[in-house]
Design a protein around this motif. Structure first.
Motif, PDB file in Angstrom:
ATOM      1  N   UNK A 131      42.467  75.466-130.965  1.00  0.00           N
ATOM      2  CA  UNK A 131      42.673  75.960-129.590  1.00  0.00           C
ATOM      3  C   UNK A 131      41.483  75.597-128.705  1.00  0.00           C
ATOM      4  N   UNK A 132      40.277  75.645-129.262  1.00  0.00           N
ATOM      5  CA  UNK A 132      39.086  75.288-128.489  1.00  0.00           C
ATOM      6  C   UNK A 132      39.088  73.814-128.107  1.00  0.00           C
ATOM      7  N   UNK A 133      39.568  72.962-129.004  1.00  0.00           N
ATOM      8  CA  UNK A 133      39.650  71.526-128.693  1.00  0.00           C
ATOM      9  C   UNK A 133      40.612  71.304-127.531  1.00  0.00           C
ATOM     10  N   UNK A 134      41.788  71.949-127.599  1.00  0.00           N
ATOM     11  CA  UNK A 134      42.764  71.817-126.505  1.00  0.00           C
ATOM     12  C   UNK A 134      42.195  72.324-125.179  1.00  0.00           C
ATOM     13  N   UNK A 135      41.521  73.464-125.235  1.00  0.00           N
ATOM     14  CA  UNK A 135      40.957  74.055-124.020  1.00  0.00           C
ATOM     15  C   UNK A 135      39.910  73.120-123.408  1.00  0.00           C
ATOM     16  N   UNK A 136      39.062  72.558-124.238  1.00  0.00           N
ATOM     17  CA  UNK A 136      38.040  71.643-123.736  1.00  0.00           C
ATOM     18  C   UNK A 136      38.668  70.380-123.148  1.00  0.00           C
ATOM     19  N   UNK A 137      39.697  69.852-123.816  1.00  0.00           N
ATOM     20  CA  UNK A 137      40.354  68.639-123.318  1.00  0.00           C
ATOM     21  C   UNK A 137      41.050  68.891-121.990  1.00  0.00           C
ATOM     22  N   UNK A 138      41.578  70.094-121.789  1.00  0.00           N
ATOM     23  CA  UNK A 138      42.292  70.383-120.540  1.00  0.00           C
ATOM     24  C   UNK A 138      41.341  70.504-119.354  1.00  0.00           C
ATOM     25  N   UNK A 139      40.060  70.746-119.624  1.00  0.00           N
ATOM     26  CA  UNK A 139      39.089  70.893-118.539  1.00  0.00           C
ATOM     27  C   UNK A 139      38.524  69.564-118.050  1.00  0.00           C
ATOM     28  N   UNK A 140      38.770  68.510-118.785  1.00  0.00           N
ATOM     29  CA  UNK A 140      38.226  67.216-118.396  1.00  0.00           C
ATOM     30  C   UNK A 140      39.021  66.701-117.201  1.00  0.00           C
ATOM     31  N   UNK A 141      38.355  66.579-116.092  1.00  0.00           N
ATOM     32  CA  UNK A 141      39.025  66.101-114.871  1.00  0.00           C
ATOM     33  C   UNK A 141      38.647  64.645-114.630  1.00  0.00           C
ATOM     34  N   UNK A 142      39.606  63.847-114.228  1.00  0.00           N
ATOM     35  CA  UNK A 142      39.287  62.446-113.951  1.00  0.00           C
ATOM     36  C   UNK A 142      38.432  62.346-112.692  1.00  0.00           C
ATOM     37  N   UNK A 143      37.640  61.292-112.589  1.00  0.00           N
ATOM     38  CA  UNK A 143      36.873  61.114-111.361  1.00  0.00           C
ATOM     39  C   UNK A 143      37.831  60.846-110.203  1.00  0.00           C
ATOM     40  N   UNK A 144      37.413  61.176-108.987  1.00  0.00           N
ATOM     41  CA  UNK A 144      38.295  60.905-107.854  1.00  0.00           C
ATOM     42  C   UNK A 144      38.548  59.401-107.737  1.00  0.00           C
ATOM     43  N   UNK A 145      39.724  59.022-107.248  1.00  0.00           N
ATOM     44  CA  UNK A 145      40.024  57.595-107.137  1.00  0.00           C
ATOM     45  C   UNK A 145      39.078  56.912-106.151  1.00  0.00           C
ATOM     46  N   UNK A 146      38.772  55.662-106.429  1.00  0.00           N
ATOM     47  CA  UNK A 146      37.944  54.854-105.523  1.00  0.00           C
ATOM     48  C   UNK A 146      38.697  54.710-104.208  1.00  0.00           C
ATOM     49  N   UNK A 147      38.027  54.992-103.124  1.00  0.00           N
ATOM     50  CA  UNK A 147      38.675  54.917-101.818  1.00  0.00           C
ATOM     51  C   UNK A 147      38.359  53.563-101.189  1.00  0.00           C
ATOM     52  N   UNK A 148      39.410  52.846-100.862  1.00  0.00           N
ATOM     53  CA  UNK A 148      39.287  51.519-100.282  1.00  0.00           C
ATOM     54  C   UNK A 148      39.403  51.585 -98.768  1.00  0.00           C
ATOM     55  N   UNK A 149      38.645  50.750 -98.052  1.00  0.00           N
ATOM     56  CA  UNK A 149      38.810  50.707 -96.597  1.00  0.00           C
ATOM     57  C   UNK A 149      40.210  50.207 -96.236  1.00  0.00           C
ATOM     58  N   UNK A 150      40.696  50.630 -95.093  1.00  0.00           N
ATOM     59  CA  UNK A 150      41.983  50.136 -94.602  1.00  0.00           C
ATOM     60  C   UNK A 150      41.846  48.672 -94.207  1.00  0.00           C
ATOM     61  N   UNK A 151      42.930  47.934 -94.313  1.00  0.00           N
ATOM     62  CA  UNK A 151      42.928  46.578 -93.786  1.00  0.00           C
ATOM     63  C   UNK A 151      43.036  46.679 -92.266  1.00  0.00           C
ATOM     64  N   UNK A 152      42.687  45.605 -91.568  1.00  0.00           N
ATOM     65  CA  UNK A 152      42.804  45.637 -90.110  1.00  0.00           C
ATOM     66  C   UNK A 152      44.255  45.867 -89.695  1.00  0.00           C
ATOM     67  N   UNK A 153      45.203  45.298 -90.428  1.00  0.00           N
ATOM     68  CA  UNK A 153      46.622  45.506 -90.116  1.00  0.00           C
ATOM     69  C   UNK A 153      47.003  46.974 -90.262  1.00  0.00           C
ATOM     70  N   UNK A 154      46.514  47.639 -91.320  1.00  0.00           N
ATOM     71  CA  UNK A 154      46.804  49.062 -91.509  1.00  0.00           C
ATOM     72  C   UNK A 154      46.223  49.908 -90.377  1.00  0.00           C
ATOM     73  N   UNK A 155      45.038  49.545 -89.915  1.00  0.00           N
ATOM     74  CA  UNK A 155      44.434  50.268 -88.792  1.00  0.00           C
ATOM     75  C   UNK A 155      45.294  50.104 -87.549  1.00  0.00           C
TER      76      UNK A 155
END
Length: 148
Positions: A85-109
């Motif tokens: 149960x402790x292994x499961x609890x520890x694994x559930x707390x691991x959060x992925x890093x936030x996604x890399x944020x890319x600049x908008x293309x000029x067309x998207x702007x």
């Protein structure tokens, strides 16, 4: 009975505003509010998608490991701990890093701000202003190059 004093979510308020045909009376503040809410929701959706992908991509070996330790107890000072149960609890707390944020293309702007030109006060702005403004906002949020 539902609480009628509960505030309506901003996204639903803006959707109702657009669906009711009020868009032809739009003010700059309304357009900016809609844009902010759409960007906020997009960022939240991207973060949730990344978290879901990370959880779905978790290796099966974590559950296999937890199952192999199920009901194996550790006699800790003052308590007994189920290792599986402790292994499961520890694994559930691991959060992925936030996604890399890319600049908008000029067309998207340009697509994002195109509706603003319907407002008389903004007709004199040009694409260069839009792109420069968007790049400044991206830099302020740590997105893209810092020395454009």
């Amino acid at each position: 009975m539902t609480d009628k004093t509960e505030a309506q979510p901003e996204a639903l308020r803006l959707a109702a505003w657009l669906n009711e045909g009020a868009w032809h009376q739009m003010r700059l503040g309304d357009v900016l509010a809609a844009g902010r809410e759409l960007r906020r929701q997009h960022a939240e959706i991207q973060q949730l998608k990344a978290q879901l992908s990370a959880r779905q991509a978790a290796p099966d070996w974590i559950e296999d490991l937890a199952q192999s330790w199920d009901e194996c107890m550790y006699d800790a000072p003052g308590e007994m701990i189920d290792i599986g149960a402790s292994i499961r609890k520890a694994a559930s707390r691991v959060a992925p890093p936030p996604p890399e944020r890319e600049p908008l293309t000029e067309q998207e702007i340009l697509e994002a701000v195109s509706s603003l030109y319907a407002h008389p006060a903004l007709r004199s702005m040009g694409a260069a202003d839009d792109i420069a403004t968007a790049r400044a906002i991206e830099r302020a949020h740590g997105i893209g190059a810092t020395n454009d």
